[in-house]
Design a protein around this motif. Structure first.
Motif: not given
Length: 193
Positions: A159-181
């Motif tokens: 109560a009375g708090e905030l949780l803040f998060a940051l996340a980073m990644s290196r590389g796309g999903r393993i075996h990505h194969r859904m097209g796109g850019l």
């Protein structure tokens, strides 16, 4: 000037070595840093919240620096995202205080990051989990980088708090194969392609 005293931080590192199919040449790393701070607006309605974003910029920079260190350095980081969680007495708009400080810090430290920093916000008590959405740092249409990292702290936000998060990644999903850019086709001019 509102005060956001820091109660604790937590860093989570995930190395993905396999997702079915052939093992990748290199594991994919995702990492997140979480901070629990006092919410100076809890239990009240405050008309002007926007100016308080500047007060959180040092926290955003500190968290970004620690996250880059956890990632093993800046080289190859190509995905990012942010999230906010308000504890009891807080409101969803209090989590929106994180939009500028979290995004600004990662963009400043990662250099030519042009894409919008994906974000998720919600209200919940201690132990609530939140999915931090991830996207490519220079082009929003890179489908291989559409992802999320679930995070949470067992005793926060209280109560009375905030949780803040940051996340980073290196590389796309393993075996990505859904097209796109494709990453190699990113121009990075407008943050979309």
């Amino acid at each position: 000037m509102p005060d956001f005293p820091l109660r604790k931080t937590m860093i989570l590192i995930e190395d993905i070595h396999h997702e079915g199919g052939p093992p990748p040449a290199l594991p994919r790393r995702r990492a997140a840093i979480l901070a629990v701070v006092k919410n100076p607006f809890a239990g009240t309605y405050t008309e002007d919240l926007q100016s308080a974003m500047d007060d959180l910029k040092p926290l955003g920079l500190m968290m970004t620096d620690r996250l880059i260190e956890a990632m093993g350095g800046i080289k190859g980081i190509d995905g990012y995202g942010k999230a906010g969680l308000a504890g009891e007495g807080g409101e969803l708009e209090h989590t929106a205080l994180w939009h500028v400080p979290g995004g600004y810090a990662m963009r400043e430290r990662l250099g030519a990051a042009r894409a919008i920093v994906p974000s998720a916000m919600k209200v919940g008590g201690p132990g609530t989990r939140i999915d931090v959405p991830l996207g490519h740092i220079n082009a929003a249409y890179v489908r291989s980088h559409f992802d999320a990292m679930e995070v949470g702290i067992p005793d926060g936000p209280r109560a009375g708090e905030l949780l803040f998060a940051l996340a980073m990644s290196r590389g796309g999903r393993i075996h990505h194969r859904m097209g796109g850019l494709a990453v190699e086709d990113v121009k990075g001019e407008d943050g979309l392609r």
